[in-house]
Design an enzyme around this catalytic site. Structure first.
Site, PDB file in Angstrom:
ATOM      1  N   ASP A  71     -28.010   5.727 113.975  1.00  0.00           N
ATOM      2  CA  ASP A  71     -28.477   7.114 113.783  1.00  0.00           C
ATOM      3  C   ASP A  71     -29.714   7.171 112.886  1.00  0.00           C
ATOM      4  O   ASP A  71     -30.521   8.091 113.006  1.00  0.00           O
ATOM      5  CB  ASP A  71     -27.366   7.994 113.190  1.00  0.00           C
ATOM      6  CG  ASP A  71     -26.497   8.602 114.292  1.00  0.00           C
ATOM      7  OD1 ASP A  71     -27.055   8.960 115.342  1.00  0.00           O
ATOM      8  OD2 ASP A  71     -25.279   8.724 114.097  1.00  0.00           O
ATOM      9  N   ASP A 147      -9.961  12.604 111.288  1.00  0.00           N
ATOM     10  CA  ASP A 147      -9.747  11.170 111.043  1.00  0.00           C
ATOM     11  C   ASP A 147      -9.219  10.982 109.623  1.00  0.00           C
ATOM     12  O   ASP A 147      -9.631  11.703 108.705  1.00  0.00           O
ATOM     13  CB  ASP A 147     -11.075  10.381 111.100  1.00  0.00           C
ATOM     14  CG  ASP A 147     -11.711  10.402 112.480  1.00  0.00           C
ATOM     15  OD1 ASP A 147     -11.013  10.738 113.449  1.00  0.00           O
ATOM     16  OD2 ASP A 147     -12.925  10.078 112.562  1.00  0.00           O
ATOM     17  N   ILE A 148      -8.356   9.997 109.437  1.00  0.00           N
ATOM     18  CA  ILE A 148      -7.846   9.711 108.096  1.00  0.00           C
ATOM     19  C   ILE A 148      -8.988   9.274 107.180  1.00  0.00           C
ATOM     20  O   ILE A 148      -9.117   9.711 106.042  1.00  0.00           O
ATOM     21  CB  ILE A 148      -6.786   8.588 108.161  1.00  0.00           C
ATOM     22  CG1 ILE A 148      -5.523   9.118 108.849  1.00  0.00           C
ATOM     23  CG2 ILE A 148      -6.443   8.074 106.759  1.00  0.00           C
ATOM     24  CD1 ILE A 148      -4.460   8.062 109.055  1.00  0.00           C
ATOM     25  N   THR A 188     -12.804  27.390 124.206  1.00  0.00           N
ATOM     26  CA  THR A 188     -13.119  27.442 122.770  1.00  0.00           C
ATOM     27  C   THR A 188     -12.009  26.840 121.895  1.00  0.00           C
ATOM     28  O   THR A 188     -12.210  26.626 120.705  1.00  0.00           O
ATOM     29  CB  THR A 188     -13.314  28.905 122.315  1.00  0.00           C
ATOM     30  OG1 THR A 188     -12.118  29.625 122.622  1.00  0.00           O
ATOM     31  CG2 THR A 188     -14.489  29.555 123.002  1.00  0.00           C
ATOM     32  N   LYS A 189     -10.865  26.595 122.494  1.00  0.00           N
ATOM     33  CA  LYS A 189      -9.720  26.163 121.680  1.00  0.00           C
ATOM     34  C   LYS A 189      -9.987  24.908 120.852  1.00  0.00           C
ATOM     35  O   LYS A 189      -9.660  24.860 119.650  1.00  0.00           O
ATOM     36  CB  LYS A 189      -8.486  25.985 122.577  1.00  0.00           C
ATOM     37  CG  LYS A 189      -7.189  25.706 121.833  1.00  0.00           C
ATOM     38  CD  LYS A 189      -6.744  26.873 120.956  1.00  0.00           C
ATOM     39  CE  LYS A 189      -5.991  27.919 121.750  1.00  0.00           C
ATOM     40  NZ  LYS A 189      -5.684  29.127 120.934  1.00  0.00           N
ATOM     41  N   PRO A 190     -10.596  23.854 121.446  1.00  0.00           N
ATOM     42  CA  PRO A 190     -10.851  22.660 120.621  1.00  0.00           C
ATOM     43  C   PRO A 190     -11.704  22.981 119.395  1.00  0.00           C
ATOM     44  O   PRO A 190     -11.465  22.441 118.306  1.00  0.00           O
ATOM     45  CB  PRO A 190     -11.583  21.708 121.573  1.00  0.00           C
ATOM     46  CG  PRO A 190     -11.186  22.155 122.944  1.00  0.00           C
ATOM     47  CD  PRO A 190     -11.014  23.639 122.849  1.00  0.00           C
ATOM     48  N   CYS A 380     -38.261 -11.044 118.865  1.00  0.00           N
ATOM     49  CA  CYS A 380     -37.396 -11.863 118.029  1.00  0.00           C
ATOM     50  C   CYS A 380     -36.783 -13.023 118.824  1.00  0.00           C
ATOM     51  O   CYS A 380     -37.484 -13.969 119.137  1.00  0.00           O
ATOM     52  CB  CYS A 380     -36.339 -10.990 117.348  1.00  0.00           C
ATOM     53  SG  CYS A 380     -35.712 -11.745 115.848  1.00  0.00           S
ATOM     54  N   LEU A 381     -35.520 -12.932 119.246  1.00  0.00           N
ATOM     55  CA  LEU A 381     -34.966 -13.987 120.084  1.00  0.00           C
ATOM     56  C   LEU A 381     -35.825 -14.156 121.338  1.00  0.00           C
ATOM     57  O   LEU A 381     -35.926 -15.258 121.883  1.00  0.00           O
ATOM     58  CB  LEU A 381     -33.514 -13.641 120.468  1.00  0.00           C
ATOM     59  CG  LEU A 381     -32.802 -14.645 121.378  1.00  0.00           C
ATOM     60  CD1 LEU A 381     -32.683 -16.009 120.720  1.00  0.00           C
ATOM     61  CD2 LEU A 381     -31.421 -14.135 121.773  1.00  0.00           C
ATOM     62  N   GLU A 404     -30.267 -23.243 116.463  1.00  0.00           N
ATOM     63  CA  GLU A 404     -29.141 -22.297 116.455  1.00  0.00           C
ATOM     64  C   GLU A 404     -28.201 -22.590 117.634  1.00  0.00           C
ATOM     65  O   GLU A 404     -26.994 -22.443 117.518  1.00  0.00           O
ATOM     66  CB  GLU A 404     -29.672 -20.854 116.565  1.00  0.00           C
ATOM     67  CG  GLU A 404     -28.570 -19.798 116.620  1.00  0.00           C
ATOM     68  CD  GLU A 404     -29.076 -18.357 116.711  1.00  0.00           C
ATOM     69  OE1 GLU A 404     -30.292 -18.138 116.901  1.00  0.00           O
ATOM     70  OE2 GLU A 404     -28.237 -17.439 116.601  1.00  0.00           O
ATOM     71  N   HIS A 506     -39.339  -7.060 115.024  1.00  0.00           N
ATOM     72  CA  HIS A 506     -38.745  -6.023 115.870  1.00  0.00           C
ATOM     73  C   HIS A 506     -39.614  -4.769 115.802  1.00  0.00           C
ATOM     74  O   HIS A 506     -39.268  -3.804 115.110  1.00  0.00           O
ATOM     75  CB  HIS A 506     -37.338  -5.675 115.373  1.00  0.00           C
ATOM     76  CG  HIS A 506     -36.321  -6.734 115.643  1.00  0.00           C
ATOM     77  ND1 HIS A 506     -35.719  -6.882 116.864  1.00  0.00           N
ATOM     78  CD2 HIS A 506     -35.807  -7.701 114.847  1.00  0.00           C
ATOM     79  CE1 HIS A 506     -34.862  -7.887 116.816  1.00  0.00           C
ATOM     80  NE2 HIS A 506     -34.899  -8.401 115.594  1.00  0.00           N
ATOM     81  N   GLU A 508     -39.826  -2.457 117.677  1.00  0.00           N
ATOM     82  CA  GLU A 508     -39.142  -1.264 118.211  1.00  0.00           C
ATOM     83  C   GLU A 508     -38.640  -0.336 117.103  1.00  0.00           C
ATOM     84  O   GLU A 508     -38.404   0.843 117.337  1.00  0.00           O
ATOM     85  CB  GLU A 508     -37.986  -1.667 119.135  1.00  0.00           C
ATOM     86  CG  GLU A 508     -36.808  -2.385 118.482  1.00  0.00           C
ATOM     87  CD  GLU A 508     -36.954  -3.903 118.472  1.00  0.00           C
ATOM     88  OE1 GLU A 508     -38.095  -4.397 118.516  1.00  0.00           O
ATOM     89  OE2 GLU A 508     -35.919  -4.588 118.391  1.00  0.00           O
TER      90      GLU A 508
HETATM   91  N1  GLN Z   1     -30.655 -15.351 116.649  1.00  0.00           N
HETATM   92  C1  GLN Z   1     -32.030 -15.443 116.303  1.00  0.00           C
HETATM   93  C2  GLN Z   1     -32.229 -15.751 114.832  1.00  0.00           C
HETATM   94  O1  GLN Z   1     -31.339 -15.590 114.048  1.00  0.00           O
HETATM   95  C3  GLN Z   1     -32.777 -14.174 116.700  1.00  0.00           C
HETATM   96  C4  GLN Z   1     -32.309 -12.959 115.980  1.00  0.00           C
HETATM   97  C5  GLN Z   1     -32.783 -11.670 116.604  1.00  0.00           C
HETATM   98  O2  GLN Z   1     -33.215 -11.649 117.752  1.00  0.00           O
HETATM   99  N2  GLN Z   1     -32.693 -10.584 115.894  1.00  0.00           N
HETATM  100  O3  GLN Z   1     -33.293 -16.152 114.421  1.00  0.00           O
END
Ligand code: GLN
Length: 549
Positions: A71, A147-148, A188-190, A380-381, A404, A506, A508
């Site tokens: 979010d 929710d609790i 409207t009940k909910p 990234c990856l 990795e 990243h 994005e």
């Molecule tokens: N798994 C890879 C790393 O740790 C890429 C991580 C990712 O794409 N955020 O470097």
């Protein structure tokens, strides 16, 4: 003094509480107010960093390296402000703080309890974000009333009004008004039950946002007003919108921001929504289809790639293109290489990820894009997979891999940096948050960014292995972005390819609807060129004849 808006949700999860909070934030910002948004999450994980994206969706990363709820991505995209890790607090992090204080003897032998110690800590997290430079803090309480886990949060925000005064707090409750097909009616009940539940925690909502599939009638809103003891003007309908970015306009037309300002005694001009309306117009006009394959591991939960999808959409809006995403399960790629599904794509995105599953498919997709001149964006990856592909198939480095995924690879072209090797706590070795990169002047990425120094957010452990860099750079593969000390590779590109570009970061996380992340913008531009270059009118026989000359 900072005014407070608390957003709670009832009836069901996934109603778009976060989007409501984000939309309200944007409307208040357009009224000239300085807005910060925060999310309180009732789960016990200290942060969502270790949570499975299948379950929880993407982990959103802030500039300061916070691993936060998705979010926060909506908040940043809507209010166009960079938030910090403090904008997300979970039950786990709140208890951790309280327990650490207890261990330090700070409670002087007292019994430590949910009320007041946990609720005080929740309030401290809220107050932390207030200040002279913040007019309004919007705090979204995650989870659903009933929710609790949510009870300490409701108690904390209930007390809050008592502490800061009635006109400084506004409670907004988001509920569902479902359409029951057999009776042909919205019910409207909910909502009634949910408001009762909220009241039993001592909170009378000031405004109610009724989510519904189709618009509901004034009569129904009046009914909800009466049964929930909320003035008619405070009952706001938010039916499903064609796009997320319409929501601010929808709730504004319903009067939500005006009602909230009245409740908080905030006197402002009406919001200036020209820019936001123009954005929505451009969105409506963005119709040129462009087909992007997203090679993912978590494709069954779209939210796992939320910021990537939004960045593609932002770039689409910029170019007047409607981005259609072909969700391709990474493990399926090798079986698809001989088919048209990949060839018919205008662009391929290889997003970030952790764990070995699907990695060979991502590597295969990178190779397919390289050989077939398909624009390819690696994140990234994605950068790591493109590097491995090139190492194996162009440099001839057999079994090249990331350590990795194959610790015994003879050619670990992606590896941990020396400094990271001895740290046993995996979380401790992550490179998180904003890092600056120096771009090679004149390179494709420098041209795309229009500058030589950029800052993007990171979340990874492994890096391009500098021992191999010279071998790569003897070919068309160029490392055109690096850390200021030159040790880490941040961007790669391939000379002679229309767009085979990747970053260890990243980007994005920084894309905004009216300011797409530069790499995404350029990627969609390249994909559109490919889409234009392929003539969809050609029937196969004609295409063959053309190919044969
Ligand atoms: N798994 C890879 C790393 O740790 C890429 C991580 C990712 O794409 N955020 O470097």
């Amino acid at each position: 003094m900072t005014k407070h808006i608390f957003v709670t949700g009832g009836v069901a999860s996934s109603l778009g509480k976060g989007l409501t909070a984000a939309s309200l934030g944007r409307l208040l910002k357009q009224r000239g107010l300085r807005v910060v948004i925060q999310k309180l999450d009732p789960y016990i994980n200290v942060d969502p960093g270790t949570m499975n994206p299948f379950e929880h969706g993407e982990v959103f990363v802030t500039d300061d390296g916070g691993e936060t709820d998705l979010d926060l991505g909506h908040y940043e995209r809507f209010i166009d402000e960079n938030l910090t890790r403090d904008s997300n607090a979970t039950t786990g992090s709140i208890y951790s703080t309280v327990i650490a204080s207890e261990r330090h003897g700070e409670f002087l032998g007292k019994t430590v309890q949910v009320i007041p110690h946990i609720t005080d800590e929740i309030q401290r997290r809220i107050r932390m974000l207030t200040g002279d430079d913040v007019d309004v803090l919007i705090t979204e309480v995650g989870g659903t009333v009933g929710d609790i886990e949510i009870l300490p949060f409701l108690e904390a925000i209930r007390q809050f009004r008592l502490d800061v005064g009635g006109t400084n707090v506004c409670y907004v409750h988001v509920t569902l008004v479902p359409f029951i097909a057999p009776s042909g009616e919205h019910k409207t009940k909910p909502t009634q039950h949910s408001v009762t539940e909220l009241r039993s925690a001592g909170i009378q909502p000031d405004a109610i946002v009724c989510r519904s599939d189709e618009p509901i009638s004034d009569d129904l809103e009046r009914k909800i007003s009466r049964l929930s003891n909320v003035p008619f003007a405070g009952v706001v309908n938010c039916p499903d919108a064609g796009s997320l970015y319409e929501i601010p306009l929808v709730v504004h037309d319903e009067g939500l921001d005006q009602f909230v300002c009245d409740t908080l005694h905030l006197i402002t001009d009406p919001p200036d929504l020209d820019g936001w309306r123009a954005l929505n117009e451009r969105l409506a006009e963005a119709t040129t289809p462009v087909r992007i394959g997203l090679i993912g591991k978590y494709v069954s939960l779209v939210d796992a790639y939320l910021s990537v999808v939004e960045s593609l959409n932002h770039a689409g809006i910029h170019h007047g293109a409607a981005v259609e995403i072909d969700w391709i399960q990474a493990e399926d790629v090798e079986g698809l290489l001989g088919e048209n599904r990949l060839r018919d794509l205008d662009g391929i995105v290889i997003p970030g990820g952790f764990g070995e599953r699907g990695v060979e498919g991502k590597i295969a997709a990178a190779g397919f894009a390289r050989e077939h001149d398909i624009p390819c964006l690696g994140l990234c990856l994605g950068l790591q997979c493109m590097t491995i592909e090139y190492a194996r198939n162009v440099l001839g480095l057999e079994r090249a891999h990331s350590s990795e995924f194959d610790p015994s690879s003879p050619h670990p072209v992606i590896d941990l940096m020396e400094s990271q090797r001895d740290v046993s706590d995996k979380g401790g070795t992550m490179r998180l948050g904003a890092y600056v990169a120096q771009l090679r002047p004149g390179s494709q990425v420098a041209q795309i960014y229009g500058t030589d120094v950029v800052s993007e957010r990171h979340r990874h452990r492994y890096e391009f292995n500098p021992r191999y860099r010279a071998r790569f750079e003897d070919t068309d593969f160029a490392c055109t972005g690096e850390s200021p000390d030159g040790r880490l590779v941040e961007f790669i590109e391939l000379e002679g390819h229309p767009f085979w570009v990747a970053t260890q970061a990243h980007p994005e996380f920084k894309s905004r609807p009216d300011r797409p992340a530069p790499l995404f913008r350029a990627f969609i531009g390249a994909a559109l060129e490919r889409a234009g270059g392929r003539n969809p009118q050609l029937i196969p026989a004609e295409a063959e004849a053309e190919a044969a000359g």
